[in-house]
Design an enzyme around this catalytic site. Structure first.
Site, PDB file in Angstrom:
ATOM      1  N   LYS A  82      39.484 120.860 -51.358  1.00  0.00           N
ATOM      2  CA  LYS A  82      38.092 120.954 -50.910  1.00  0.00           C
ATOM      3  C   LYS A  82      37.977 122.005 -49.819  1.00  0.00           C
ATOM      4  O   LYS A  82      38.867 122.154 -48.976  1.00  0.00           O
ATOM      5  CB  LYS A  82      37.688 119.576 -50.375  1.00  0.00           C
ATOM      6  CG  LYS A  82      36.272 119.433 -49.862  1.00  0.00           C
ATOM      7  CD  LYS A  82      36.079 117.993 -49.387  1.00  0.00           C
ATOM      8  CE  LYS A  82      34.669 117.682 -48.933  1.00  0.00           C
ATOM      9  NZ  LYS A  82      34.544 116.250 -48.531  1.00  0.00           N
ATOM     10  N   SER A 158      30.902 114.031 -50.658  1.00  0.00           N
ATOM     11  CA  SER A 158      30.795 115.474 -50.547  1.00  0.00           C
ATOM     12  C   SER A 158      31.929 116.240 -51.229  1.00  0.00           C
ATOM     13  O   SER A 158      31.887 117.472 -51.299  1.00  0.00           O
ATOM     14  CB  SER A 158      30.741 115.875 -49.072  1.00  0.00           C
ATOM     15  OG  SER A 158      31.954 115.517 -48.403  1.00  0.00           O
ATOM     16  N   SER A 182      32.924 110.092 -49.404  1.00  0.00           N
ATOM     17  CA  SER A 182      32.966 111.430 -49.991  1.00  0.00           C
ATOM     18  C   SER A 182      34.109 111.698 -50.943  1.00  0.00           C
ATOM     19  O   SER A 182      34.108 112.714 -51.637  1.00  0.00           O
ATOM     20  CB  SER A 182      32.967 112.492 -48.877  1.00  0.00           C
ATOM     21  OG  SER A 182      31.722 112.529 -48.238  1.00  0.00           O
TER      22      SER A 182
END
Length: 484
Positions: A82, A158, A182
């Site tokens: 990420k 996220s 997330s």
């Protein structure tokens, strides 16, 4: 060998092929890079593809393996990170153009540990702007496309890009972060495994922060065993992250414990709050998962868990996260407000109004509530809780991106069950346990006490071995044509 062969294989399968010389690390990296080039223009999972870096790492891994130097089961296997994780020499943008020049000087601790195990980094994946949202929408860098439908549906956030990459076979595993859900939300919505670790178990050094109190590093993968393999490498103390200080290291063989099954374990549906208002198809799938675990020998019951409802009361408007996020991103909110993602800035700016006494009182009450939750689980002799990961399945992206009110409502719904675990400092594992009538995956969440990651992985692995939901893959024929 057909080029597409490795796309949905597990780390264990890929490792077996590497060691049998059926496949080499360079060929494996090239296959994934080819798939990324073909599909990601439609999926939008990647912020940055590190092709040359990946091939250089793959060549190094191949030379080591050929020379008889085997670093373990992850050696030579690709992964993604990420775009909150620092990778030396590349920008960490955290989902915003405002950080385009934020070039990392060093690798983050998590990247360093995976690469010490011989893994190959394919690239950095998209995220919600500043990691602040459970829906997965990013109006700045773009919203990754949930691969289970040709019409754009939200991927969850996220860690949206990592979930889409793993679910679509663009990478076998990836790093994410979890502050209010997330890792687990996108894992559930995209039909993969998502492990949220306890704060202090895995170093956050070199990860762009959202909330110092709640941020944790997690893994998204195709199987529970894959998550356990990565977790084994990631876990451990780090002088650069004080939350890991004083956390005793794990003893014994994590993978051996994974295979012990659930016979004798006490599992329970947490009936307070978690099932309220949940989509009926999701609730049915999660209840059925309990039946499977009962058939495997677990004692599966139900308990009241009042701390869940209390946790929601002690998180008004996400007070603590908003305050800490505002402190981290104050310069953007005060100097570049109009350039920020509207759905992020409207929520984050509320952190400015949080008073010191309110912040202190809330965090103090959180600590007391965490002790109460541990006592409840101990008195009930519960090893793990079973709940739905999310209240609702993936929804179409366009209406939520266009309507701040609708986005806010759905964001609360996606975050509800996961945020409870963050507030109570539980570790959590989401894994596929069914599909809706529209063909979207359903996530079962296994919650454990702080630092009982091995237990929840053990439960998840037993369930996964008895079912085949994790073997289903999305039909990506709609995404096979290159973007023009």
């Amino acid at each position: 060998m057909p080029a597409a062969a490795p796309r949905f294989e597990t780390l264990v399968d890929l490792g077996r092929r590497l060691r049998s010389r059926e496949l080499g690390p360079v060929a494996l990296a090239e296959l994934f890079l080819e798939r990324i080039a073909s599909l990601d223009p439609k999926l939008g999972a990647f912020r940055l593809v590190l092709r040359e870096r990946a091939l250089a790492q793959a060549r190094a891994a191949e030379a080591q393996l050929e020379a008889g130097l085997d670093l373990g089961p992850l050696h030579g296997i690709p992964y993604v990170a990420k775009d909150l994780f620092d990778v030396k020499g590349y920008p960490t943008t955290a989902g915003t153009h405002l950080l385009a020049d934020n070039v990392a000087r060093e690798d983050s601790a998590a990247v360093r540990r995976l690469e010490r195990a011989g893994m190959v980094l394919l690239g950095k994946t998209n995220t919600v702007q500043l990691a602040y949202g459970g829906v997965g929408i990013n109006t700045d860098h773009g919203t990754p496309h949930n691969p289970w439908h040709a019409t754009a549906h939200v991927p969850g956030g996220s860690s949206s890009g990592t979930a889409v990459a793993v679910a679509s076979g663009l990478a076998p595993i990836g790093l994410g972060t979890d502050t209010g859900g997330s890792v687990r939300i996108p894992a559930a919505l995209c039909g993969v495994v998502g492990l949220k670790t306890t704060v202090g178990r895995v170093s956050r050094a070199g990860v762009y922060p959202l909330s110092h109190s709640l941020d944790s590093v997690g893994v998204l993968s195709r199987s529970v065993e894959d998550a356990a393999l990565a977790y084994r490498e990631l876990a451990g103390p780090d002088d650069a992250d004080e939350t890991t200080s004083g956390v005793p290291p794990e003893d014994g063989d994590a993978l051996g414990e994974l295979r012990l099954g659930v016979k004798g374990l006490r599992l329970a549906f947490a009936e307070t709050a978690f099932f309220d208002g949940v989509d009926p198809e999701i609730a049915r799938a999660v209840r059925e998962a309990g039946r499977v675990l009962r058939d495997l020998g677990a004692d599966v019951g139900s308990i009241a868990f009042p701390e869940a409802a209390e946790a929601l009361k002690l998180n008004p408007r996400g007070l603590v996260i908003a305050a800490e996020a505002y402190a981290v991103n104050r310069s953007f909110l005060e100097g570049h407000y109009d350039e920020m993602d509207p759905v992020v800035r409207e929520r984050m700016r509320k952190g400015k109004d949080v008073t010191g006494p309110d912040y202190f009182e809330t965090t103090r009450r959180w600590s007391a509530l965490r002790r109460e939750a541990s006592r409840t689980l101990a008195l009930a002799q519960v090893d793990a809780l079973l709940v739905p990961t999310t209240m609702i399945p993936p929804l179409p992206t366009a209406p939520l991106a266009a309507d701040l009110g609708a986005y806010t409502q759905r964001n609360v719904e996606y975050l509800r069950n996961t945020s409870i675990g963050n507030i109570l400092d539980l570790c959590g594992l989401s894994l596929p346990c069914g599909f809706t009538g529209q063909g979207f995956p359903v996530g079962l969440m296994v919650y454990g006490r702080p630092f009982t990651e091995r237990t929840i992985l053990r439960v998840g692995h037993a369930y996964e071995q008895a079912t085949s939901w994790h073997e289903r893959v999305p039909d990506l024929t709609w995404a096979t044509a290159r973007a023009t």
